[in-house]
Design an enzyme around this catalytic site. Sequence first.
Site, PDB file in Angstrom:
ATOM      1  N   SER A 298     -16.742 -12.506  22.357  1.00  0.00           N
ATOM      2  CA  SER A 298     -16.173 -11.132  21.827  1.00  0.00           C
ATOM      3  C   SER A 298     -15.056 -10.803  22.947  1.00  0.00           C
ATOM      4  O   SER A 298     -14.943  -9.352  22.894  1.00  0.00           O
ATOM      5  CB  SER A 298     -17.005 -10.039  21.648  1.00  0.00           C
ATOM      6  OG  SER A 298     -17.816 -10.723  20.237  1.00  0.00           O
TER       7      SER A 298
ATOM      8  N   GLU B 102     -21.588 -17.735  28.501  1.00  0.00           N
ATOM      9  CA  GLU B 102     -21.360 -17.136  27.269  1.00  0.00           C
ATOM     10  C   GLU B 102     -22.627 -16.798  26.812  1.00  0.00           C
ATOM     11  O   GLU B 102     -23.231 -17.622  25.988  1.00  0.00           O
ATOM     12  CB  GLU B 102     -20.571 -17.958  26.170  1.00  0.00           C
ATOM     13  CG  GLU B 102     -19.276 -18.759  26.684  1.00  0.00           C
ATOM     14  CD  GLU B 102     -18.425 -19.212  25.601  1.00  0.00           C
ATOM     15  OE1 GLU B 102     -17.500 -18.301  25.178  1.00  0.00           O
ATOM     16  OE2 GLU B 102     -18.894 -20.291  25.047  1.00  0.00           O
TER      17      GLU B 102
ATOM     18  N   GLY C 125     -12.959 -17.085  21.838  1.00  0.00           N
ATOM     19  CA  GLY C 125     -12.921 -17.725  20.486  1.00  0.00           C
ATOM     20  C   GLY C 125     -11.997 -17.220  19.278  1.00  0.00           C
ATOM     21  O   GLY C 125     -10.745 -17.454  19.374  1.00  0.00           O
ATOM     22  N   GLY C 126     -12.502 -16.047  18.668  1.00  0.00           N
ATOM     23  CA  GLY C 126     -11.863 -15.626  17.553  1.00  0.00           C
ATOM     24  C   GLY C 126     -10.547 -15.065  17.850  1.00  0.00           C
ATOM     25  O   GLY C 126      -9.319 -15.116  17.243  1.00  0.00           O
TER      26      GLY C 126
ATOM     27  N   GLY D 137     -18.891 -14.110  18.711  1.00  0.00           N
ATOM     28  CA  GLY D 137     -18.483 -13.923  17.320  1.00  0.00           C
ATOM     29  C   GLY D 137     -19.349 -12.919  16.796  1.00  0.00           C
ATOM     30  O   GLY D 137     -19.024 -12.327  15.496  1.00  0.00           O
TER      31      GLY D 137
ATOM     32  N   TRP E 188     -10.653 -22.614  19.926  1.00  0.00           N
ATOM     33  CA  TRP E 188     -10.196 -22.595  17.952  1.00  0.00           C
ATOM     34  C   TRP E 188     -11.534 -22.479  17.287  1.00  0.00           C
ATOM     35  O   TRP E 188     -11.516 -22.446  16.116  1.00  0.00           O
ATOM     36  CB  TRP E 188      -9.191 -23.362  17.854  1.00  0.00           C
ATOM     37  CG  TRP E 188      -7.866 -22.976  18.528  1.00  0.00           C
ATOM     38  CD1 TRP E 188      -7.688 -22.092  19.646  1.00  0.00           C
ATOM     39  CD2 TRP E 188      -6.442 -23.297  18.126  1.00  0.00           C
ATOM     40  NE1 TRP E 188      -6.074 -22.272  19.778  1.00  0.00           N
ATOM     41  CE2 TRP E 188      -5.460 -22.971  18.742  1.00  0.00           C
ATOM     42  CE3 TRP E 188      -6.071 -24.175  17.325  1.00  0.00           C
ATOM     43  CZ2 TRP E 188      -4.025 -23.064  19.017  1.00  0.00           C
ATOM     44  CZ3 TRP E 188      -4.610 -24.400  17.091  1.00  0.00           C
ATOM     45  CH2 TRP E 188      -3.847 -23.996  18.105  1.00  0.00           C
ATOM     46  N   LYS E 189     -12.331 -23.311  17.746  1.00  0.00           N
ATOM     47  CA  LYS E 189     -13.538 -23.789  16.887  1.00  0.00           C
ATOM     48  C   LYS E 189     -13.168 -24.550  15.735  1.00  0.00           C
ATOM     49  O   LYS E 189     -12.198 -25.202  15.860  1.00  0.00           O
ATOM     50  CB  LYS E 189     -14.488 -22.609  16.593  1.00  0.00           C
ATOM     51  CG  LYS E 189     -15.036 -21.663  17.938  1.00  0.00           C
ATOM     52  CD  LYS E 189     -15.981 -20.891  17.626  1.00  0.00           C
ATOM     53  CE  LYS E 189     -16.072 -20.051  18.893  1.00  0.00           C
ATOM     54  NZ  LYS E 189     -17.181 -19.149  18.802  1.00  0.00           N
TER      55      LYS E 189
HETATM   56  P1  13P Z   1     -15.690 -15.294  20.538  1.00  0.00           P
HETATM   57  O1  13P Z   1     -14.766 -14.943  21.230  1.00  0.00           O
HETATM   58  O2  13P Z   1     -14.990 -15.360  19.095  1.00  0.00           O
HETATM   59  O3  13P Z   1     -16.812 -14.379  20.475  1.00  0.00           O
HETATM   60  O4  13P Z   1     -16.210 -16.610  20.678  1.00  0.00           O
HETATM   61  C1  13P Z   1     -16.564 -17.042  21.994  1.00  0.00           C
HETATM   62  C2  13P Z   1     -16.760 -18.414  22.399  1.00  0.00           C
HETATM   63  O5  13P Z   1     -17.790 -18.879  21.717  1.00  0.00           O
HETATM   64  C3  13P Z   1     -15.627 -19.212  23.071  1.00  0.00           C
HETATM   65  O6  13P Z   1     -16.146 -20.222  23.249  1.00  0.00           O
END
Ligand code: 13P
Length: 251
Positions: free
Chosen positions: A212, A166, A233-234, A172, A11-12
């Site tokens: 992504s 990653e 992430g998102g 992102g 979730w950051k």
């Molecule tokens: P996104 O899926 O938002 O690109 O982020 C990936 C990520 O950093 C998961 O740790």
Amino acid sequence: MARTPVIGGNWKMNTTRVEAQALLRDLRTRLDALAGVEVVVCPPAAWLGDAADVLGGSSIEVGAQNVYWEPKGAFTGEVSAPMLVGTATQVIIGHSERRHVFGETDEATNRKLRAVLEAGLHPILAIGELREEAEGGQTEAVLRRQITGAFEGFDALPGDLVVAYEPVWAIGTGLAATAEDAQERCAMVRRILTERFDASSADACRIQYGGSVNAGNAAGFAAGADIDGVLVGGASLDGAAFEAICRAFVA
Ligand code: 13P
């Protein structure tokens, strides 16, 4: 080697407490007891206790996004691995935002890895190259350096460790790697692990792709022979999207 796919939701630094509790409840409804995949939800540190409460007794695991390597002491603002015991079972280490926003080195990653393992928690070790490194043909060298640095002094590849590949340029940005490229890079990671350790432990290690990932592209990654899940992430902030991603990995 049959490896159970593992899907992580990072979730950051997102969600208020109320939003986090609602999302956790939603995820429990959608994903509890989903067979054939392991699901790990990584909320901000402030909501780890809520995550443990809401997800307790479900099949969904709780992960932390970061940790400090010392067990306790005068380290204002930090959270140690022993403190996570009882709330989280997994810990993301070496995420590109830790490396590139907060300046964490391979040595720091190594210390964190040791602390997490010592506390009996399971690391999700994130690695990946920058855009300019990819464009300069440096991807393999960067991954090798990050893996070598993280495992400095290790005699064996820890059994319950997940590697998250990653590529930083895909995080992102909405510009995910193609399924073919992600498969090729995850196979590269497995090859590097084989060279550093041995074929059987590298073969057993689960390797995620991250960057992504969304409900539309997850199935392509799931088809990759060396892709054993994704770190999201998102899209992990959207219950329906995260559910669809998890289901894409159910055989
Ligand atoms: P996104 O899926 O938002 O690109 O982020 C990936 C990520 O950093 C998961 O740790």
